[in-house]
Scaffold this motif. Structure first.
Motif, PDB file in Angstrom:
ATOM      1  N   TYR A  27      50.779  42.972  38.746  1.00 13.27           N
ATOM      2  CA  TYR A  27      52.084  42.663  38.151  1.00 13.27           C
ATOM      3  C   TYR A  27      51.827  42.225  36.721  1.00 13.27           C
ATOM      4  N   LYS A  28      52.433  42.936  35.780  1.00 14.63           N
ATOM      5  CA  LYS A  28      52.195  42.702  34.360  1.00 14.63           C
ATOM      6  C   LYS A  28      50.702  42.712  34.044  1.00 14.63           C
ATOM      7  N   GLU A  29      50.024  43.719  34.643  1.00 14.30           N
ATOM      8  CA  GLU A  29      48.607  44.007  34.422  1.00 14.30           C
ATOM      9  C   GLU A  29      47.679  42.930  34.970  1.00 14.30           C
ATOM     10  N   ASN A  30      48.185  42.072  35.830  1.00 12.19           N
ATOM     11  CA  ASN A  30      47.356  41.054  36.467  1.00 12.19           C
ATOM     12  C   ASN A  30      47.302  41.298  37.971  1.00 12.19           C
ATOM     13  N   PRO A  31      46.132  41.144  38.617  1.00 13.68           N
ATOM     14  CA  PRO A  31      46.052  41.329  40.066  1.00 13.68           C
ATOM     15  C   PRO A  31      46.827  40.238  40.804  1.00 13.68           C
ATOM     16  N   VAL A  32      47.615  40.640  41.785  1.00 18.30           N
ATOM     17  CA  VAL A  32      48.436  39.710  42.563  1.00 18.30           C
ATOM     18  C   VAL A  32      48.413  40.160  44.026  1.00 18.30           C
ATOM     19  N   PRO A  33      48.715  39.233  44.962  1.00 19.10           N
ATOM     20  CA  PRO A  33      48.749  39.623  46.377  1.00 19.10           C
ATOM     21  C   PRO A  33      50.108  40.127  46.838  1.00 19.10           C
ATOM     22  N   PHE A  34      51.137  39.964  45.986  1.00 21.18           N
ATOM     23  CA  PHE A  34      52.501  40.304  46.404  1.00 21.18           C
ATOM     24  C   PHE A  34      53.342  40.644  45.175  1.00 21.18           C
ATOM     25  N   VAL A  35      54.218  41.646  45.347  1.00 17.96           N
ATOM     26  CA  VAL A  35      55.191  41.996  44.311  1.00 17.96           C
ATOM     27  C   VAL A  35      56.480  42.420  45.012  1.00 17.96           C
ATOM     28  N   ILE A  36      57.607  42.030  44.469  1.00 17.38           N
ATOM     29  CA  ILE A  36      58.895  42.543  44.940  1.00 17.38           C
ATOM     30  C   ILE A  36      59.700  42.964  43.724  1.00 17.38           C
ATOM     31  N   LYS A  37      60.357  44.093  43.813  1.00 19.05           N
ATOM     32  CA  LYS A  37      61.164  44.593  42.703  1.00 19.05           C
ATOM     33  C   LYS A  37      62.307  45.431  43.250  1.00 19.05           C
ATOM     34  N   ASN A  38      63.281  45.693  42.414  1.00 17.77           N
ATOM     35  CA  ASN A  38      64.339  46.627  42.780  1.00 17.77           C
ATOM     36  C   ASN A  38      63.778  48.042  42.739  1.00 17.77           C
ATOM     37  N   THR A  39      64.253  48.910  43.633  1.00 15.81           N
ATOM     38  CA  THR A  39      63.740  50.276  43.659  1.00 15.81           C
ATOM     39  C   THR A  39      64.016  51.006  42.346  1.00 15.81           C
ATOM     40  N   ALA A  40      65.023  50.588  41.610  1.00 14.95           N
ATOM     41  CA  ALA A  40      65.310  51.209  40.305  1.00 14.95           C
ATOM     42  C   ALA A  40      64.163  50.982  39.326  1.00 14.95           C
ATOM     43  N   GLU A  41      63.277  50.006  39.622  1.00 17.92           N
ATOM     44  CA  GLU A  41      62.152  49.695  38.742  1.00 17.92           C
ATOM     45  C   GLU A  41      60.889  50.477  39.097  1.00 17.92           C
ATOM     46  N   TYR A  54      47.393  48.727  49.464  1.00 15.92           N
ATOM     47  CA  TYR A  54      48.250  47.658  49.980  1.00 15.92           C
ATOM     48  C   TYR A  54      49.433  48.259  50.728  1.00 15.92           C
ATOM     49  N   PHE A  55      50.169  47.406  51.417  1.00 10.84           N
ATOM     50  CA  PHE A  55      51.367  47.841  52.127  1.00 10.84           C
ATOM     51  C   PHE A  55      52.533  47.988  51.149  1.00 10.84           C
ATOM     52  N   ALA A  56      53.416  48.930  51.445  1.00  9.45           N
ATOM     53  CA  ALA A  56      54.630  49.110  50.650  1.00  9.45           C
ATOM     54  C   ALA A  56      55.821  49.223  51.600  1.00  9.45           C
ATOM     55  N   VAL A  57      56.810  48.366  51.394  1.00 12.20           N
ATOM     56  CA  VAL A  57      58.072  48.458  52.126  1.00 12.20           C
ATOM     57  C   VAL A  57      59.090  49.052  51.170  1.00 12.20           C
ATOM     58  N   VAL A  58      59.607  50.230  51.504  1.00  9.15           N
ATOM     59  CA  VAL A  58      60.607  50.900  50.668  1.00  9.15           C
ATOM     60  C   VAL A  58      61.934  50.856  51.412  1.00  9.15           C
ATOM     61  N   LEU A 104      55.779  44.951  48.038  1.00  9.83           N
ATOM     62  CA  LEU A 104      54.372  45.329  48.071  1.00  9.83           C
ATOM     63  C   LEU A 104      53.534  44.097  48.383  1.00  9.83           C
ATOM     64  N   PHE A 105      52.571  44.247  49.296  1.00  5.84           N
ATOM     65  CA  PHE A 105      51.715  43.102  49.608  1.00  5.84           C
ATOM     66  C   PHE A 105      50.368  43.579  50.146  1.00  5.84           C
ATOM     67  N   THR A 106      49.328  42.821  49.866  1.00  6.98           N
ATOM     68  CA  THR A 106      47.994  43.161  50.328  1.00  6.98           C
ATOM     69  C   THR A 106      47.832  42.728  51.785  1.00  6.98           C
ATOM     70  N   PRO A 107      46.933  43.376  52.545  1.00  8.27           N
ATOM     71  CA  PRO A 107      46.693  42.931  53.928  1.00  8.27           C
ATOM     72  C   PRO A 107      46.255  41.478  53.999  1.00  8.27           C
ATOM     73  N   GLU A 108      45.514  41.025  52.986  1.00  3.42           N
ATOM     74  CA  GLU A 108      45.002  39.659  52.985  1.00  3.42           C
ATOM     75  C   GLU A 108      46.110  38.624  52.818  1.00  3.42           C
ATOM     76  N   PHE A 109      47.231  39.044  52.246  1.00  5.02           N
ATOM     77  CA  PHE A 109      48.303  38.091  51.970  1.00  5.02           C
ATOM     78  C   PHE A 109      48.832  37.451  53.248  1.00  5.02           C
ATOM     79  N   LEU A 110      48.805  38.201  54.354  1.00  2.00           N
ATOM     80  CA  LEU A 110      49.299  37.665  55.621  1.00  2.00           C
ATOM     81  C   LEU A 110      48.170  37.227  56.543  1.00  2.00           C
ATOM     82  N   ALA A 111      47.024  36.973  55.997  1.00  2.00           N
ATOM     83  CA  ALA A 111      45.876  36.554  56.813  1.00  2.00           C
ATOM     84  C   ALA A 111      45.373  35.195  56.351  1.00  2.00           C
ATOM     85  N   GLY A 112      46.300  34.351  55.898  1.00  2.00           N
ATOM     86  CA  GLY A 112      45.888  33.098  55.290  1.00  2.00           C
ATOM     87  C   GLY A 112      45.834  31.910  56.217  1.00  2.00           C
ATOM     88  N   SER A 113      46.288  32.030  57.464  1.00  2.00           N
ATOM     89  CA  SER A 113      46.255  30.879  58.364  1.00  2.00           C
ATOM     90  C   SER A 113      45.770  31.306  59.733  1.00  2.00           C
TER      91      SER A 113
END
Length: 304
Positions: A27-41, A54-58, A104-113
């Motif tokens: 996101y903005k050229e930085n690695p992140v574990p999660f992003v959400i945006k409008n589909t128009a973007e 990573y996973f993508a929910v459309v 959008l989210f990485t598999p690791e994002f939901l493996a934190g606990s």
């Protein structure tokens, strides 16, 4: 209902170029574990065949168009929700500015606990051999999901130092609600049978990680410390497929991706998939598809 993509669809193009992407989530050229945006973007990459790690929910609210996932074509319908797994090749062909959410989210994002380490494997709609089919949400379900998505969007753009913890909670609620909806639509079949079965879950993960190394059922049974017969019994009852069919389907999917979307030679592809002899790979592909490599590739080429 899905249909196989044919030459007449004309979506795959520039086949001489390497158009298969292994994009890390940024996101903005930085690695992140999660992003959400409008589909128009959505950026220009969405319109060409690509894959990512990573996973993508459309989620399309009311867009028209098509979504191609691993050689199958699906129509966008009101409130259709697609979950694209890491490694799946997909392409979105829709209105210029579609309405909806892209999560959008990485598999690791939901493996934190300790409680959520295996949540992805426990979600029924993610545990199927072919989970490309979209979920079509009812108005009641869509309203609830939108509340969760709005919460993710607000948290994502906040400066709160606990924003990812907030997003994780909303994302779990979103996926669990999708899972409940999927189960209600498919409660008369084997959907979700892998989820909750530790042997089936371990086998699925192992196949996805080792399909280019192990092609035989006995190899997976040995790694799982069980007999091939027991493994066959569990996987057959869970998926309707034998372990051999499950393994071969995974190998075939990757073979199709590499043949269509890379410039690698057939010999190189076969070697990458664990076939030491090119002729063995050729026989496997012809027996599985009824086509040789050229016939398969030509059937997807765009006619000039």
């Amino acid at each position: 209902m899905s249909i196989e993509i044919s030459k007449s669809n004309g979506y795959i193009k520039n086949m001489s170029e390497e158009i298969l992407y292994h994009k890390q989530l940024q996101y903005k050229e930085n690695p992140v574990p999660f992003v959400i945006k409008n589909t128009a973007e959505m950026n220009e990459i969405a319109g060409i065949p690509h894959k990512h790690s990573y996973f993508a929910v459309v989620w399309s609210f009311n867009s028209s168009g098509k979504h191609l996932i691993d050689f199958k074509e699906f129509a966008f319908e009101p409130n259709s929700i697609f979950i694209v797994n890491p490694g799946q090749v997909h392409q979105i062909i829709s209105d210029p500015k579609p309405e909806g959410y892209l999560i959008l989210f990485t598999p690791e994002f939901l493996a934190g606990s300790k409680y959520s380490g295996s949540i992805i494997q426990r979600l029924k709609f993610l545990s199927q051999p072919d989970n490309s089919l979209p979920l079509t949400a009812t108005k009641e379900t869509a309203d609830m999901l939108k509340n969760f998505a709005d919460g993710m969007m607000d948290a994502f753009h906040s400066g709160n130092n606990l924003r990812y913890e907030t997003i994780e909670a909303y994302l779990k609620l979103f996926l669990i609600k999708c899972d409940e909806h999927f189960f209600n639509l498919n409660n008369n079949d084997k959907s979700g049978a892998i989820a909750g079965n530790p042997v089936a879950e371990s086998f699925k993960i192992m196949v996805n990680n080792s399909f280019n190394k192990y092609h035989k059922v006995k190899d997976y049974a040995q790694e799982l410390n069980i007999t091939p017969n027991y493994l066959s019994e569990v996987i057959k009852s869970s998926t309707g497929q034998s372990p051999k069919e499950y393994i071969q389907a995974r190998v075939l999917t990757e073979a199709k991706r590499m043949i269509l979307f890379t410039d690698r030679s057939i010999k190189e592809i076969g070697y990458d998939l664990g076939f030491e002899d090119p002729s063995q790979f050729s026989r496997f592909f012809k027996d599985s598809t009824g086509l040789n490599f050229k016939e398969f590739k030509d059937s997807f080429l765009l006619i000039p």
